[in-house]
Design an enzyme around this catalytic site. Structure first.
Site, short mmCIF file in Angstrom:
data_model
loop_
_atom_site.label_atom_id
_atom_site.label_comp_id
_atom_site.label_asym_id
_atom_site.label_seq_id
_atom_site.Cartn_x
_atom_site.Cartn_y
_atom_site.Cartn_z
N GLY A 179 47.11 35.80 42.18
CA GLY A 179 47.65 35.88 40.83
C GLY A 179 48.40 34.65 40.40
N SER A 205 37.64 33.37 49.76
CA SER A 205 36.81 33.87 48.66
C SER A 205 36.58 32.78 47.61
CB SER A 205 37.46 35.08 48.00
OG SER A 205 38.73 34.72 47.47
N ALA A 207 36.18 32.11 43.41
CA ALA A 207 36.80 32.68 42.21
C ALA A 207 35.90 33.73 41.59
CB ALA A 207 37.08 31.58 41.20
N THR A 209 37.61 35.90 38.73
CA THR A 209 38.21 35.81 37.41
C THR A 209 39.21 34.66 37.31
OG1 THR A 209 39.97 37.37 38.03
CG2 THR A 209 37.98 38.30 37.06
N ASP A 267 45.35 48.10 39.41
CA ASP A 267 46.22 47.77 40.53
C ASP A 267 46.29 48.97 41.45
OD1 ASP A 267 48.37 45.95 38.32
OD2 ASP A 267 46.94 45.15 39.76
N LYS A 299 50.16 38.84 40.45
CA LYS A 299 49.57 40.14 40.75
C LYS A 299 50.65 41.15 41.08
CE LYS A 299 45.57 40.44 42.61
NZ LYS A 299 44.41 40.37 43.54
#
Length: 503
Positions: A179, A205, A207, A209, A267, A299
C-alpha cells in the site's frame, strides 16, 4: 464418427489475454451451443490430447469465428497446450465438489480444514467460476474468517501448490503488507542478508493495481522469470535470489484469489495472512520478517487494524511452525524518490552504491528491515543486526552480492530513463502536511507504469518540508506524449494530492 463426434470442434488461439481466467469462444449458432444448451458464462469441460480444462464460455455473435471452430484465450491455450489443428470434445463438467462448503460460508457457517482444502483444490483446477470465487472472497471479507479458519486456509493453499525443501538450516525471508508507493526495500534487504551468509530465496509479485511490484523493479536489472530448478541453482550459488513468484507457482490458489480480491478492494485479515504465510511456507522459509506500513492511505490504516493483523499473523505463523516477526513502519508517504519500475531500480542501485543522491529514507528503511531480519536469525545476538547490516552496505559487500545475484539470474542491466518528463508545480507556498499515496500511485500508472518500465513519478519532497509556489512537487516520466498528458491531466484535476498549508 465417434459417439461423441457431434461434440467435437477444431481449436484455434483467440489471441485474447483474459488474465489467468481460461475462456473458450464459440459462435452462438454452432451445433454444440444449440444442442448442449451452452450460453454465455456457462462452465465447459474441454478435452483434447489427453488433457482437460474447465473454462468459461463467451458467446460470439459476429462473423469472425466459424461455426465449427472454438477459440481459446491465451490462458486456456497455455493450460491445454493443444497440438496444431487439434480438435477438442466439449461437455458439461461435474459440479464442483466444494459447492456445498462455498454455500455454507456464504450463509455464515464455519468451514473445516477439509472444506477449505476442497475449495482450494477446485480453485486451482478451475472448477470454480469467477462469480463463485467472488462469493467466497466476499463471504470471508472483514472478520468473517476466524483464527482456526485462517490457519486452515493457509494450510490448504500450501497443500495445492509446490513446496521447496532447502534441506537443513534456516531460510530467511521478508514481506511487505503493501500500500506504499516506491517502498522497494526488498532488493537491498536480500543483498544485505545474503552478504551476511544467510539463505534468502525471495519470490516476489508483479504489480496488479500498483505502479510497480518488486518483480517488475527487479526485472529492470535482471531476469526474474526463473523456474524452480534455476531458482535453486541461484540460491545455492549466491545464497539469495529475487524472482517472480508467478512462474514457480508456489501458492497458485492465492494468485487466483488475489485476481478476484483486487477489483473488489476488500480488506480481510484472514485472507491476507493466508496469502502471505502460504507463500512463505511454500518457498521453504523458516524465519520471516513482515514489514507493516501503517498510514491513512496505506493498506493498514490505523494502529488498531495493525494490532488485529499482527495478532493473526503471529498465531497462524506459530501454529504452522514458522518464526515470524512484524515490524511496523511509517506508511504516511512514499519511500524513495521513484515510483515506477525503472525509477525504483535507480533508487535501489543508488542506495547499494552509496551514491550521494540516494534517497535517505529508502536507505534507512532497508537497514532497519535488514537489521531486524538478521536479529531473528538463529544464533543472532538481538540488537546487533542493524550495525551488521550497515557494515555490509557501507563496505560494498551488499552491492557485490546483489550484482552476483543478478549475474546468476541471467545478467545485470542498468535502468533506462523515460523519453518524456514534465514537472507538476506547487500551487501555493507552505509546509507539506499530508500526501494521498493512492492518487499519487494513480498518476504513475496513468503515465504508463508498470507496463512502460521507465514511466512513473520522481518525487523528492517529504512531510514537514517547506514548499514554495511554482516549485516542482514531482516530475512525471512517460515513454509517450499521450501517456504523459493522461497523467498530467489527472494531476491537474486532483491538486489536493499534496496537502500544503501554513500551520
Amino acid at each position: 464418427m465417434t459417439l461423441d463426434g457431434h461434440k467435437r470442434m477444431r481449436l484455434v488461439p483467440a489471441g485474447i489475454d483474459t488474465y489467468q481466467q481460461p475462456v473458450v469462444y464459440m459462435h452462438r449458432d454452432c451445433d454444440i451451443c444449440r444442442s448442449e444448451g451452452f450460453t454465455a458464462l456457462t462452465r465447459i469441460l474441454v478435452s483434447s490430447g489427453g488433457r482437460e480444462l474447465v473454462a468459461t464460455l463467451n458467446v460470439v455473435t459476429g462473423d469472425w469465428l466459424g461455426l465449427d471452430v472454438a477459440a481459446l484465450s491465451d490462458e486456456a491455450w497455455a493450460a491445454l497446450q493443444p497440438e496444431p489443428d487439434a480438435w477438442a470434445v466439449f461437455s458439461h463438467p461435474d459440479p464442483p465438489a466444494s459447492t456445498q462448503a462455498l454455500r455454507a460460508k456464504v450463509f455464515g457457517q464455519r468451514l473445516s480444514d477439509r472444506d477449505l482444502l476442497g475449495l482450494m483444490r477446485d480453485t486451482v483446477d478451475d472448477r470454480l467460476s469467477d462469480i463463485e470465487l467472488a462469493a467466497f472472497v466476499t463471504a470471508c471479507a472483514g472478520e468473517r474468517l476466524d483464527h482456526e479458519e485462517t490457519i486452515g486456509l493457509t494450510r490448504a493453499m500450501v497443500a495445492v501448490g509446490q513446496r521447496i525443501d532447502w534441506g537443513g538450516g534456516a531460510v530467511l525471508d521478508k514481506h511487505c503488507v503493501g500500500g506504499l508507493p516506491g517502498n522497494r526495500t526488498t532488493p537491498i534487504v536480500v543483498a544485505i542478508v545474503a552478504a551476511a551468509g544467510h539463505r534468502i530465496p525471495k519470490t516476489s509479485s508483479r504489480a496488479i493495481t500498483s505502479p510497480a511490484g518488486t518483480a517488475d523493479t527487479m526485472e529492470v536489472m535482471a531476469p526474474v522469470v526463473l523456474d524452480l530448478a534455476t531458482m535453486r541453482q541461484v540460491v545455492e550459488r549466491e545464497g539469495g535470489c529475487i524472482v517472480w513468484g508467478g512462474n514457480v507457482r508456489l501458492s497458485p490458489a492465492d494468485d487466483i484469489l488475489i485476481r478476484i480480491e483486487r477489483p473488489l478492494d476488500f480488506d480481510s485479515d484472514g485472507q491476507l495472512v493466508a496469502s502471505v504465510l502460504s507463500k512463505k511456507i511454500a518457498a521453504g522459509s523458516s524465519h520471516v520478517l513482515i514489514d507493516m506500513p501503517v498510514g491513512a492511505t496505506a493498506k493498514v490504516r490505523s494502529p488498531q487494524s495493525a494490532d488485529s493483523l499482527e495478532a493473526r499473523l503471529a498465531i497462524t505463523a506459530r501454529m504452522l511452525g514458522l518464526t515470524a516477526a512484524v515490524l511496523r513502519t511509517d506508511g504516511r508517504q512514499p519511500v524513495g524518490h521513484g515510483i515506477g519500475p525503472a525509477l525504483e531500480a535507480r533508487d535501489v542501485l543508488q542506495v547499494l552504491r552509496g551514491d550521494a543522491q540516494a534517497p535517505a529514507d529508502l536507505r534507512e528503511r532497508s537497514l532497519h528491515l535488514a537489521g531486524a531480519l538478521l536479529d531473528i536469525a538463529p544464533g543472532a545476538v538481538p540488537g546487533q543486526g542493524r550495525a551488521r547490516a550497515e557494515e555490509l552496505l557501507d563496505s560494498g559487500e551488499a552491492l557485490r552480492k546483489f550484482m552476483a545475484i543478478c549475474q546468476a539470474q541471467g545478467g545485470f542491466s542498468e535502468p533506462v530513463m523515460a523519453a518524456h518528463t514534465q514537472p507538476v508545480l506547487a500551487m501555493r507556498s507552505g509546509r507539506l502536511w499530508d500526501v494521498d499515496n493512492r492518487r499519487l500511485a494513480r498518476i504513475a500508472k496513468l503515465a504508463g507504469a508498470p507496463r512502460a518500465v521507465a514511466a512513473g513519478i520522481d518525487c523528492r519532497f517529504r512531510l514537514g518540508t517547506q514548499v514554495r509556489a511554482g516549485e516542482p512537487l514531482f516530475h512525471v516520466h512517460a515513454q509517450s506524449r499521450g501517456e504523459l498528458q493522461y497523467a498530467l491531466e489527472y494531476a491537474a484535476e486532483h491538486p489536493d494530492i499534496f496537502s500544503i498549508e501554513d500551520r
